[in-house]
Scaffold this active site. Structure first.
Site, PDB file in Angstrom:
ATOM      1  N   HIS A  17       0.918  -1.015   0.129  1.00 14.80           N
ATOM      2  CA  HIS A  17      -0.104   0.071   0.030  1.00 14.80           C
ATOM      3  C   HIS A  17       0.853   1.058   0.155  1.00 14.80           C
ATOM      4  O   HIS A  17       0.558   2.219  -0.739  1.00 14.80           O
ATOM      5  CB  HIS A  17      -0.865   0.099   1.187  1.00 14.80           C
ATOM      6  CG  HIS A  17      -1.950  -0.772   1.166  1.00 14.80           C
ATOM      7  ND1 HIS A  17      -2.063  -1.852   2.424  1.00 14.80           N
ATOM      8  CD2 HIS A  17      -2.898  -1.417   0.536  1.00 14.80           C
ATOM      9  CE1 HIS A  17      -3.208  -2.740   2.415  1.00 14.80           C
ATOM     10  NE2 HIS A  17      -3.448  -2.257   1.305  1.00 14.80           N
ATOM     11  N   LYS A  40     -17.851  -6.852   0.785  1.00 11.06           N
ATOM     12  CA  LYS A  40     -17.588  -8.250   0.555  1.00 11.06           C
ATOM     13  C   LYS A  40     -16.368  -8.813   0.996  1.00 11.06           C
ATOM     14  O   LYS A  40     -16.132  -9.962   1.203  1.00 11.06           O
ATOM     15  CB  LYS A  40     -16.912  -8.056  -0.971  1.00 11.06           C
ATOM     16  CG  LYS A  40     -17.874  -7.858  -1.960  1.00 11.06           C
ATOM     17  CD  LYS A  40     -17.223  -8.472  -3.479  1.00 11.06           C
ATOM     18  CE  LYS A  40     -16.289  -7.411  -4.140  1.00 11.06           C
ATOM     19  NZ  LYS A  40     -16.208  -7.630  -5.719  1.00 11.06           N
ATOM     20  N   ARG A  91      -1.621  -5.840  -8.522  1.00 12.98           N
ATOM     21  CA  ARG A  91      -0.589  -6.995  -8.095  1.00 12.98           C
ATOM     22  C   ARG A  91      -0.541  -7.683  -9.514  1.00 12.98           C
ATOM     23  O   ARG A  91       0.417  -7.720 -10.023  1.00 12.98           O
ATOM     24  CB  ARG A  91      -1.192  -7.673  -6.847  1.00 12.98           C
ATOM     25  CG  ARG A  91      -0.595  -6.844  -5.556  1.00 12.98           C
ATOM     26  CD  ARG A  91      -1.482  -7.468  -4.538  1.00 12.98           C
ATOM     27  NE  ARG A  91      -2.929  -6.985  -4.776  1.00 12.98           N
ATOM     28  CZ  ARG A  91      -3.853  -7.029  -3.596  1.00 12.98           C
ATOM     29  NH1 ARG A  91      -3.310  -7.313  -2.231  1.00 12.98           N
ATOM     30  NH2 ARG A  91      -5.029  -6.613  -3.857  1.00 12.98           N
ATOM     31  N   SER A 129      -2.880  -7.612   3.062  1.00 11.37           N
ATOM     32  CA  SER A 129      -3.299  -7.616   4.206  1.00 11.37           C
ATOM     33  C   SER A 129      -3.442  -9.099   4.793  1.00 11.37           C
ATOM     34  O   SER A 129      -3.162  -9.180   6.059  1.00 11.37           O
ATOM     35  CB  SER A 129      -4.416  -6.574   4.579  1.00 11.37           C
ATOM     36  OG  SER A 129      -4.179  -5.312   3.905  1.00 11.37           O
TER      37      SER A 129
HETATM   38  P1  ADP Z   1      -9.463  -3.561  -1.359  1.00 10.94           P
HETATM   39  O1  ADP Z   1     -10.377  -3.779  -0.178  1.00 10.94           O
HETATM   40  O2  ADP Z   1      -9.790  -2.522  -2.324  1.00 10.94           O
HETATM   41  O3  ADP Z   1      -8.840  -4.744  -1.716  1.00 10.94           O
HETATM   42  P2  ADP Z   1      -6.877  -3.137   0.014  1.00 10.94           P
HETATM   43  O4  ADP Z   1      -6.844  -2.310   1.199  1.00 10.94           O
HETATM   44  O5  ADP Z   1      -6.732  -4.680  -0.161  1.00 10.94           O
HETATM   45  O6  ADP Z   1      -8.264  -2.779  -0.622  1.00 10.94           O
HETATM   46  O7  ADP Z   1      -6.006  -2.410  -1.074  1.00 10.94           O
HETATM   47  C1  ADP Z   1      -6.320  -1.154  -1.355  1.00 10.94           C
HETATM   48  C2  ADP Z   1      -5.456  -0.910  -2.728  1.00 10.94           C
HETATM   49  O8  ADP Z   1      -4.147  -1.241  -2.722  1.00 10.94           O
HETATM   50  C3  ADP Z   1      -6.101  -1.690  -4.075  1.00 10.94           C
HETATM   51  O9  ADP Z   1      -5.953  -0.760  -5.171  1.00 10.94           O
HETATM   52  C4  ADP Z   1      -5.054  -2.905  -3.939  1.00 10.94           C
HETATM   53  O10 ADP Z   1      -5.016  -3.474  -5.301  1.00 10.94           O
HETATM   54  C5  ADP Z   1      -4.031  -2.216  -3.734  1.00 10.94           C
HETATM   55  N1  ADP Z   1      -2.973  -3.054  -3.098  1.00 10.94           N
HETATM   56  C6  ADP Z   1      -2.922  -3.913  -2.211  1.00 10.94           C
HETATM   57  N2  ADP Z   1      -1.734  -4.493  -1.984  1.00 10.94           N
HETATM   58  C7  ADP Z   1      -0.932  -4.094  -2.814  1.00 10.94           C
HETATM   59  C8  ADP Z   1       0.358  -4.560  -2.893  1.00 10.94           C
HETATM   60  N3  ADP Z   1       1.038  -5.337  -2.385  1.00 10.94           N
HETATM   61  N4  ADP Z   1       1.048  -3.819  -4.202  1.00 10.94           N
HETATM   62  C9  ADP Z   1       0.469  -3.065  -4.927  1.00 10.94           C
HETATM   63  N5  ADP Z   1      -0.923  -2.602  -4.542  1.00 10.94           N
HETATM   64  C10 ADP Z   1      -1.619  -3.202  -3.680  1.00 10.94           C
END
Ligand code: ADP
Length: 163
Positions: A17, A40, A91, A129
């Site tokens: 992130h 979701k 990703r 996460s």
């Molecule tokens: P969501 O609930 O939308 O999946 P996340 O907290 O998982 O939210 O992620 C927020 C954003 O960060 C999303 O756009 C996700 O694709 C991106 N993201 C999460 N982990 C990574 C990573 N390791 N590298 C790049 N982008 C990431």
């Protein structure tokens, strides 16, 4: 003044992130990281206020980045903040379909906002996460995955849930 929004669950924030947020901060004048509730996903591990506080600690050296919480529709939040773009990290191919659907929906709901994708850093392609929570619950070392400023609190928070 170009404003971007970086939305997500951030439960909890990871180095993946932070890499997306840092790159967005170089491309835009103002970046708002917004913690949102994803219906979701199962009930979060950390309360939204804690997630906000963790991100705040990680971005304190990025002066054009602020952190917020919003319990509603992203397209509406973008309208309120007069945002030009939504920045999301991609990703692998597995992220693509869902992100594509969300981007088109947001465009339909708010034609003034563009979704911009940045690719994950090669070191963080696999990182999420959920992986952090799984490794940590099983006693593994997550220092490669989580920013140092919040590592101890995240580890304690995840392990306390087990007691
Ligand atoms: P969501 O609930 O939308 O999946 P996340 O907290 O998982 O939210 O992620 C927020 C954003 O960060 C999303 O756009 C996700 O694709 C991106 N993201 C999460 N982990 C990574 C990573 N390791 N590298 C790049 N982008 C990431």
């Amino acid at each position: 003044m170009r404003t971007a929004i970086c939305p997500g669950s951030f439960d909890p924030v990871t180095k993946g992130h932070l890499s997306v947020i840092t790159r967005a901060s170089k491309l835009f004048d103002r970046v708002i990281v917004v913690v949102m509730i994803n219906p979701k996903k199962p009930v979060g591990c950390f309360a939204p206020e804690r997630r906000v506080e963790f991100i705040e600690r990680c971005v304190k050296d990025l002066p054009n980045v602020e952190v917020d919480f919003y319990d509603g529709l992203l397209a509406e939040y973008a309208r309120i903040k007069k945002a030009d773009a939504i920045v999301k990290g991609l990703r692998a191919v597995s992220d693509f379909e869902d992100e594509f659907q969300q981007a088109l929906t947001n465009k339909q709901l708010n034609p003034d906002v563009e979704t911009v994708f940045v690719t994950a850093g090669a070191d963080y392609m696999y990182l999420s996460s959920s992986i952090v929570k799984q490794v940590c619950e099983l006693g593994g070392d997550v220092s490669d995955f989580v920013p140092e400023q919040v590592l101890d609190d995240i580890v304690k928070g995840i392990r306390r849930k087990e007691d």
